[in-house]
Design a protein around this motif. Structure first.
Motif, PDB file in Angstrom:
ATOM      1  N   THR A 249       0.835  -1.204   0.000  1.00 24.29           N
ATOM      2  CA  THR A 249       0.000   0.000   0.000  1.00 24.29           C
ATOM      3  C   THR A 249       0.866   1.249   0.000  1.00 24.29           C
ATOM      4  N   PHE A 250       1.924   1.233   0.767  1.00 21.96           N
ATOM      5  CA  PHE A 250       2.830   2.387   0.839  1.00 21.96           C
ATOM      6  C   PHE A 250       3.457   2.657  -0.527  1.00 21.96           C
ATOM      7  N   ALA A 251       4.005   1.627  -1.147  1.00 20.28           N
ATOM      8  CA  ALA A 251       4.679   1.799  -2.438  1.00 20.28           C
ATOM      9  C   ALA A 251       3.701   2.280  -3.499  1.00 20.28           C
ATOM     10  N   ALA A 252       2.532   1.650  -3.583  1.00 15.82           N
ATOM     11  CA  ALA A 252       1.555   2.027  -4.604  1.00 15.82           C
ATOM     12  C   ALA A 252       1.095   3.464  -4.431  1.00 15.82           C
ATOM     13  N   SER A 253       0.820   3.861  -3.202  1.00 18.38           N
ATOM     14  CA  SER A 253       0.298   5.211  -2.948  1.00 18.38           C
ATOM     15  C   SER A 253       1.330   6.282  -3.250  1.00 18.38           C
ATOM     16  N   VAL A 254       2.554   6.086  -2.783  1.00 16.68           N
ATOM     17  CA  VAL A 254       3.589   7.102  -2.973  1.00 16.68           C
ATOM     18  C   VAL A 254       3.930   7.263  -4.447  1.00 16.68           C
ATOM     19  N   VAL A 255       4.104   6.162  -5.159  1.00 19.78           N
ATOM     20  CA  VAL A 255       4.473   6.253  -6.578  1.00 19.78           C
ATOM     21  C   VAL A 255       3.317   6.823  -7.399  1.00 19.78           C
ATOM     22  N   MET A 256       2.104   6.375  -7.155  1.00 19.94           N
ATOM     23  CA  MET A 256       0.962   6.887  -7.919  1.00 19.94           C
ATOM     24  C   MET A 256       0.772   8.385  -7.700  1.00 19.94           C
ATOM     25  N   PHE A 295      12.144   7.912 -10.632  1.00 16.73           N
ATOM     26  CA  PHE A 295      13.269   7.019 -10.401  1.00 16.73           C
ATOM     27  C   PHE A 295      13.665   7.015  -8.934  1.00 16.73           C
ATOM     28  N   VAL A 296      13.757   8.195  -8.341  1.00 19.00           N
ATOM     29  CA  VAL A 296      14.112   8.302  -6.926  1.00 19.00           C
ATOM     30  C   VAL A 296      13.067   7.630  -6.053  1.00 19.00           C
ATOM     31  N   LEU A 297      11.778   7.902  -6.321  1.00 22.37           N
ATOM     32  CA  LEU A 297      10.706   7.309  -5.523  1.00 22.37           C
ATOM     33  C   LEU A 297      10.712   5.796  -5.604  1.00 22.37           C
ATOM     34  N   ILE A 298      10.857   5.263  -6.815  1.00 30.83           N
ATOM     35  CA  ILE A 298      10.826   3.822  -6.992  1.00 30.83           C
ATOM     36  C   ILE A 298      12.013   3.174  -6.287  1.00 30.83           C
ATOM     37  N   GLU A 299      13.165   3.814  -6.371  1.00 31.77           N
ATOM     38  CA  GLU A 299      14.347   3.276  -5.684  1.00 31.77           C
ATOM     39  C   GLU A 299      14.135   3.281  -4.161  1.00 31.77           C
ATOM     40  N   LEU A 300      13.509   4.331  -3.651  1.00 35.93           N
ATOM     41  CA  LEU A 300      13.331   4.459  -2.204  1.00 35.93           C
ATOM     42  C   LEU A 300      12.288   3.486  -1.662  1.00 35.93           C
TER      43      LEU A 300
END
Length: 302
Positions: A249-256, A295-300
């Motif tokens: 949920t964290f990854a999906a929300s932040v990247v979206m 790129f930065v968000l996905i890496e983090l």
């Protein structure tokens, strides 16, 4: 390194769309047809194949819904304060709208699907549906109230509720919630069609990107870019960290929520009295700049 290569490839496809439009290959009619395939076929297939085997209770939690509300309206409120001094209502309204209105369907979900696993993609599909239901009415409200424009709000809302993206999300979640079995060949076919969503969408977005040099307002555009692909994902990071949601949920929300300004904001601006040249520039600027920030968000989060 793999993520960087993938994002650079996305930028190449995006600029390819721009180049094909410039040399006359992607005419307005061809772009419209390509857009229809992406919107009515590829993206719905991606959503269904991402959600058909998951129950809605596993995807849509109170924390996710509450977090999305806080981030969306928090960013919109901040944008209202930052842009309150713009010289015209047309430019101020567009600046506010483009600081929070995310490109969730044409870039966000396909990018998540190409980068993360099925659990993250399924939640990203729900984020797409929930945020679309909130950001479109908010955008219409901002543009009509500041520009004194008249909009058939009922027609816009009916169009939103019946669009193929939300319809496919409901289909996928319904199948998953009742536990219906989907034949393997059907899943494989949907998966193949859904994989076309990202390249088709990027070509369409690239073909729609335009920069009107005389209209450039560096300060205003920089503020939109900073809010949309800087502050909004940062706020999402803080909010969903505080809510202690699961990693998917964290990854999906932040990247979206870290995606650039949606191309549809240009359409809304042209229909509801906004500064269209300024809107087009901001779509271009946030889209190109987001290659680095995503790129930065996905890496983090990855």
């Amino acid at each position: 390194m793999e993520v960087l290569v993938r994002l650079v490839a996305l930028l190449v496809v995006l600029l390819l769309g721009t180049g094909l439009r410039a040399i006359g290959v992607l005419t307005a009619g061809r772009t419209a047809r390509l857009n229809a395939v992406a919107y009515y076929v590829a993206l719905p297939a991606l959503i269904v194949v991402s959600t058909y085997d998951r129950a809605i209770d596993d995807l849509l939690s109170p924390a996710l819904l509450g977090g999305l509300l806080v981030v969306l309206f928090g960013t919109a409120g901040l944008a209202w304060v930052v842009h309150r001094g713009r010289e015209s209502n047309g430019r101020r309204s567009v600046a506010i709208v483009q600081s929070y209105h995310s490109n969730l369907g044409y870039l966000g979900l396909p990018l998540v699907a190409a980068t993360f696993d099925g659990a993250v993609t399924a939640i990203a599909s729900v984020v797409l549906g929930v945020v679309s239901l909130m950001q479109v009415p908010l955008t219409i409200l901002v543009l009509t109230s500041l520009n004194g424009a008249e909009a058939a709000v009922g027609d816009e809302l009916r169009s939103l509720l019946t669009n193929p993206v939300l319809a496919s999300l409901l289909v996928g979640l319904s199948i998953g919630s009742v536990g219906l079995a989907v034949p393997g060949p059907v899943v494989a076919g949907l998966d193949a069609v859904g994989s076309l969503a990202l390249p088709l969408a990027l070509l369409c977005v690239g073909a729609s990107l335009r920069v009107d040099l005389p209209s450039i307002d560096v300060g205003a555009t920089a503020a939109v870019v900073a809010l949309k692909i800087g502050c909004m994902p940062m706020l999402a990071w803080v909010v969903f960290s505080a809510l202690a949601v699961d990693p998917a949920t964290f990854a999906a929300s932040v990247v979206m929520l870290g995606t650039p300004t949606a191309v549809s904001t240009y359409v809304f601006a042209s229909e509801l009295g906004g500064d269209t040249a300024f809107a087009s520039l901001n779509v271009f600027a946030t889209t190109v700049a987001s290659i680095g920030t995503l790129f930065v968000l996905i890496e983090l989060v990855g």
